[in-house]
Design a protein around this motif. Structure first.
Motif, short mmCIF file in Angstrom:
data_model
loop_
_atom_site.label_atom_id
_atom_site.label_comp_id
_atom_site.label_asym_id
_atom_site.label_seq_id
_atom_site.Cartn_x
_atom_site.Cartn_y
_atom_site.Cartn_z
N ALA A 38 5.93 -3.82 -2.07
CA ALA A 38 6.41 -3.67 -3.45
C ALA A 38 7.92 -3.81 -3.51
CB ALA A 38 5.97 -2.32 -4.00
N ARG B 169 6.33 -2.36 -10.36
CA ARG B 169 6.08 -2.05 -8.96
C ARG B 169 5.45 -0.67 -8.78
NH1 ARG B 169 11.66 -3.66 -6.12
NH2 ARG B 169 12.52 -3.36 -8.21
N LEU C 259 1.13 -7.45 -11.38
CA LEU C 259 1.23 -6.69 -10.13
C LEU C 259 0.03 -5.76 -9.95
CD1 LEU C 259 4.97 -5.81 -9.52
CD2 LEU C 259 3.61 -7.77 -8.85
#
Length: 325
Positions: free
Chosen positions: A264, A275, A246
């Protein structure tokens, strides 16, 4: 002799207006468009894409408008007078000053360049550059709306982002060299009337931030549909790989900070810590920021500043997630 043609005083219908019309039509015609899409996977893509846009666009528009107001009506010399004279103290003060700039990272780069030209120590200007897009009230409010069941995400994002900004400012104060920064050119808004400057700044931010928002929403929808769920689950189940994945995704998507929380939130396969790292990295290091920093401060600056910021953001975001989430 023939008279000269009258100047064209009509308002031109440019790319910003086209984008706005497309977004409005997409929202208004959501129902009819959904009926035209018979495949379940395409319906899922459309639902995720439109949902991200519908939630994010109000924050984007409000943030762009306020950012343009501050850029045009607040004197740049104000920041130099407001900061402490000692560089080490000016860095956290400049980071906290980011609270009063409700805008995206597109506006923070030229403002940071102006601060350096007006005599603000580069370390403080860089702390402001990193903090402003991440801890301002618009971004934190959007984060709270995107994560209604996880209020700690707001605290974690604000705290981690401020820490990264201050750490990078202090690192630059300690290790940075003046020759790594190319002095920025004068802002294009100078010499324009306030009204024209306001619309120019707002149109510029909408053009960049709105376009990247659409791309980010499309990418998030594509990830939810195209990538096999088993792959996402396997990646999300690995605490280290999920964080790194991520973090890299945040760099590639280049989302506006007013809208990234909604993207997110849609990546529900991943942990809150992953996230959070996405939200900390994105406003500080992404493709459009690296490009803008290269144009304003030079390649030598961007080649050093972006990789170190990425590493510090991943580390601080991971620790904050482990402690607060």
């Amino acid at each position: 002799m023939a008279a000269a043609p009258a100047p064209d005083t009509g308002r031109r219908f440019g790319s910003v207006e086209v984008l706005a019309v497309l977004l409005v039509l997409l929202v208004v015609l959501r129902g009819p468009l959904a009926t035209l899409v018979s495949d379940a996977r395409l319906q899922t893509w459309t639902t995720v894409f439109v949902s991200v846009l519908v939630q994010a666009v109000p924050f984007l528009v409000f943030g762009v408008a306020l950012s343009a107001v501050i850029a045009v009506f607040v004197p740049r010399s104000f920041w130099a007078r407001a900061l402490p004279r000692h560089p080490a103290l000016a860095v956290p003060a400049a980071g906290l000053a980011g609270v009063v700039l409700p805008g995206c990272e597109c506006g923070s780069v030229p403002i940071a360049g102006s601060l350096i030209r007006r005599g603000v120590t580069p370390a403080a200007a860089l702390a402001f550059l990193l903090a402003a897009p991440a801890i301002n009230p618009i971004v934190l409010t959007a984060t709270a709306v995107a994560f209604p069941d996880d209020p700690a995400m707001v605290v974690a994002r604000g705290g981690a982002s401020l820490i990264v900004a201050v750490v990078m400012g202090w690192l630059w104060l300690r290790l940075g060299k003046a020759e790594w920064i190319k002095l920025p050119h004068r802002p294009d808004l100078e010499g324009m009337s306030r009204g024209n400057a306001f619309w120019a700044a707002a149109r510029h931010d909408v053009m960049h931030a709105g376009g990247f928002l659409v791309l980010g929403a499309a990418a998030a929808a594509t990830i939810n549909v195209v990538v096999p769920e088993a792959w996402l689950n396997a990646l999300a189940d690995n605490p280290v790989l999920s964080v790194l994945a991520l973090a890299v995704l945040a760099v590639l998507l280049s989302l506006c900070s007013e809208a990234d929380a909604f993207v997110a939130a849609s990546l529900s396969q991943f942990s809150l810590t992953s996230r959070l790292v996405f939200l900390v990295v994105g406003p500080m290091v992404d493709l459009k920021l690296i490009s803008m920093q290269t144009g304003v401060f030079g390649r030598r600056f961007a080649a050093r500043f972006a990789p170190v910021t990425f590493a510090v953001a991943v580390l601080v975001g991971s620790v904050a997630g482990a402690v607060l989430l």
